[in-house]
Design an enzyme around this catalytic site. Sequence first.
Site, PDB file in Angstrom:
ATOM      1  N   GLU A 185     -11.614   0.752  -4.376  1.00 14.44           N
ATOM      2  CA  GLU A 185     -11.819   2.014  -3.344  1.00 14.44           C
ATOM      3  C   GLU A 185     -12.692   2.803  -4.105  1.00 14.44           C
ATOM      4  OE1 GLU A 185      -8.487   4.201  -1.933  1.00 14.44           O
ATOM      5  OE2 GLU A 185      -7.345   2.447  -1.478  1.00 14.44           O
ATOM      6  N   HIS A 188       0.980  -1.158   0.261  1.00 15.07           N
ATOM      7  CA  HIS A 188      -0.026   0.117   0.084  1.00 15.07           C
ATOM      8  C   HIS A 188       0.819   1.403   0.047  1.00 15.07           C
ATOM      9  CE1 HIS A 188      -4.083   1.443   0.049  1.00 15.07           C
ATOM     10  NE2 HIS A 188      -3.753   2.409   0.881  1.00 15.07           N
ATOM     11  N   GLU A 227      -1.953   2.601  -5.939  1.00 16.15           N
ATOM     12  CA  GLU A 227      -1.749   4.094  -6.299  1.00 16.15           C
ATOM     13  C   GLU A 227      -0.420   4.427  -6.574  1.00 16.15           C
ATOM     14  OE1 GLU A 227      -4.061   6.639  -3.708  1.00 16.15           O
ATOM     15  OE2 GLU A 227      -6.047   5.829  -4.541  1.00 16.15           O
TER      16      GLU A 227
END
Length: 459
Positions: free
Chosen positions: A375, A199, A246
């Site tokens: 998400e 992450h 991301e």
Amino acid sequence: MKWSKRIGIVIIIVAIALLPGCQAAIVEQYMVDAAITRTTTDNNNISNDESMPEQTHKDEANMSDKPSVKPTTVEEAQVETTIINESMSWQEFVKDMGMGWNLGNTFDASDCTWVSNDLEYEGAWLPDHSKTTKEMILLVKEQGFRTIRIPISWHNHVDLSTDEQGNKIYIIRKEWMDRIKEVVDYCYEEDLYVILNIHHDNSREFIYPTQDCKEQSLNYLTQIWTQIATVFAEYDLHVIYEVMNEVRLVGTGDEWNPNSLNSQKAQGIINEYAQEAVNSIRAVDRGYNRERFILCSGYAAALDSYPSYILPTDPGGVSNRIIVSVHAYTPYSFCMDTSQGQHVYDAQVQAAVQDVFRVIDKQWTSKDIPVVIGEWGAIMREDNATQRQQYAQEYVKMATTACQDSSGNTVQIPCILWDNANVETHKGETFGVLDRKNMTWVDKAYVDMIIGTWKQEQP
């Protein structure tokens, strides 16, 4: 010691010889020593061991029919290479994933200088420093969510060394991996799907999408995935890997602009990272890793970045096991803008939601490429409870009805609701939906709308 265990150690050693450089060193350190330790224990308990039947895989035609005994440590994991459920279609898989929930701001907490040990990270970003419990996972399941995404930051939990050539070796600390595994087991034992990822490791020291950081990033990325894939090899297809989250040009003017020239260059490098991560996972050729579903995302996981996204080639030999992962807080003004934002659900917001799934259908599902929205959600404001419910209804309706595969059959898009545990209305991004301290849903009508709409739209 049983012959099967002797053979298992040989298979591990042979597998190590086939892996490149640092990956071989990691598997050797992370796994072979453990296997030898296990062998010593087996010899000390041989009378009990010989009376126990060998663990075998059950038929995976029913995904809920998992092995009756799951591995509890690295050394207890079996080493056989098997293809268990090659016939399961990607359409069936994503449909069964249903709607999901993110265990956000928990294991993804990073760079917390105020904690004294690895395990304190779990509650470091949470208002009450709470720990994840089995009861919490049961509450999520009882609400009707089918998938739990566990965002995980790893870089604060590795021991760093170097090999003889000076290459960095990252070994995930046992106490951190054991705790991750414990929470995965909470989900797995309840027949929930679990997504594990890398992450907040997006920095020049670990993973960063520039040419000068490529060697370092690939080294870190492939080593971490080698270890994760080793530990969770014997968990069935309920465990899903998401290679990155991301990844972007953090700290630059291009960070959240996927369409800039620099971001497009970064996307080309992210394509390489995704390919090598997939290769590393498949190289741990044990248990279910050859056929496991893997999520891969584009620059910042933004929908706009994907025209330059190249789906990794899958060396596992099972088709359609790579899933595109996107994050879609759309439109931003309604979902995330804390400065002023749009409080009203209107035709413009509805059109923006519909456009998300139009793009997903055109770019991927119509080409038989599965998609997961990792998400999504809208922040809680003082005056938007009804508006948020309308938004959720439209979002989930589109996710379950708007996309088709190449044969024209409806394809469902799993949507994993972001929950950062922030339930205080006027304090930043209030994506919290589960009050983890009091074990209650903050806005029950909101989550009821999500699950109710999903159930209503099932054929």
